[in-house]
Design a protein around this motif. Sequence first.
Motif, PDB file in Angstrom:
ATOM      1  N   HIS A   1      -2.136   8.271  -1.340  1.00  0.00           N
ATOM      2  CA  HIS A   1      -0.703   8.055  -1.585  1.00  0.00           C
ATOM      3  C   HIS A   1      -0.514   6.979  -2.641  1.00  0.00           C
ATOM      4  CE1 HIS A   1      -1.856   5.085   1.459  1.00  0.00           C
ATOM      5  NE2 HIS A   1      -1.003   4.291   0.845  1.00  0.00           N
TER       6      HIS A   1
ATOM      7  N   HIS B   1       2.446   3.908  -4.174  1.00  0.00           N
ATOM      8  CA  HIS B   1       3.466   2.995  -3.657  1.00  0.00           C
ATOM      9  C   HIS B   1       4.690   3.056  -4.546  1.00  0.00           C
ATOM     10  CE1 HIS B   1      -0.494   1.540  -2.333  1.00  0.00           C
ATOM     11  NE2 HIS B   1       0.101   1.596  -1.171  1.00  0.00           N
TER      12      HIS B   1
ATOM     13  N   TYR C   1      -3.330  -5.467   0.083  1.00  0.00           N
ATOM     14  CA  TYR C   1      -3.768  -5.341   1.470  1.00  0.00           C
ATOM     15  C   TYR C   1      -4.777  -6.450   1.764  1.00  0.00           C
ATOM     16  CZ  TYR C   1      -1.932  -0.518   1.785  1.00  0.00           C
ATOM     17  OH  TYR C   1      -1.133   0.595   1.813  1.00  0.00           O
TER      18      TYR C   1
ATOM     19  N   HIS D   1      -4.202   5.444  -3.554  1.00  0.00           N
ATOM     20  CA  HIS D   1      -5.323   5.088  -2.685  1.00  0.00           C
ATOM     21  C   HIS D   1      -5.174   5.746  -1.330  1.00  0.00           C
ATOM     22  CE1 HIS D   1      -3.923   1.377  -0.146  1.00  0.00           C
ATOM     23  NE2 HIS D   1      -2.943   2.212  -0.290  1.00  0.00           N
TER      24      HIS D   1
ATOM     25  N   ARG E   1       8.134   7.734  -2.995  1.00  0.00           N
ATOM     26  CA  ARG E   1       6.683   7.654  -3.079  1.00  0.00           C
ATOM     27  C   ARG E   1       6.125   9.032  -2.778  1.00  0.00           C
ATOM     28  NH1 ARG E   1       5.061   3.940   1.659  1.00  0.00           N
ATOM     29  NH2 ARG E   1       3.117   3.906   0.530  1.00  0.00           N
TER      30      ARG E   1
ATOM     31  N   THR F   1       0.615   3.960   4.934  1.00  0.00           N
ATOM     32  CA  THR F   1       0.670   2.646   4.317  1.00  0.00           C
ATOM     33  C   THR F   1      -0.100   2.679   3.029  1.00  0.00           C
ATOM     34  OG1 THR F   1      -1.182   1.980   5.664  1.00  0.00           O
ATOM     35  CG2 THR F   1       0.987   1.415   6.446  1.00  0.00           C
TER      36      THR F   1
HETATM   37 FE   LIG Z   1      -0.984   2.156   0.573  1.00  0.00          FE
END
Ligand SMILES: [Fe+2]
Length: 178
Positions: A81, A83, A90, A136, A159, A178
């Motif tokens: 995915h 962002h 992270y 990522h 997104r 996420t």
């Molecule tokens: Fe992510």
Amino acid sequence: MAYELNEFIADCRAILSRDPGPAGREDVRQRLERLLANQAFVAATCGEDVPTGLKVLYEDKDLGFQVLAHVNDKARKSPPHDHGASWAIYGQATRHTDMIEWAREDDGPDKAKLKPVKKYRLLPGHAGIYQDGTIHSIDYPDSARFIRVTGTNLDNIQRVRFDLASGKVHQMTPQQAT
Ligand SMILES: [Fe+2]
């Protein structure tokens, strides 16, 4: 003296006011690693006794960035995915997260061919940065918890996620991955 959340937030405000681009974000990433070295902070936000769920530790009213605690219970493997127009950092608090960064080998809007370009494991105290547009996927075991800093509230922006098997590109719903 341990580096505390309020100092981290003040530093993020100062850095991102001065330089909201990739270099400023890299500076934020390094400070997040400093914050994660504060074991009292890690225990208070991501410790075993902390209720699970996604918690907003801070949202900046002027600059829009968020500091989130992902207090995970169960293992999870996300699809690739992005962002959207934001960026994300992270920072691993407990256990680990296996990261894969992907590159698109096509330019179609609805169908994508992805190839993995970078694979690594984030261990406690380490933070990875995903600049705007980076794709990522994440893979973590039970009780892997992390602190995430995003440029804006990702629930408010468009997104996409990618289905590796079919190549389909899907719009993401809030906090779906996420
Ligand atoms: Fe992510």
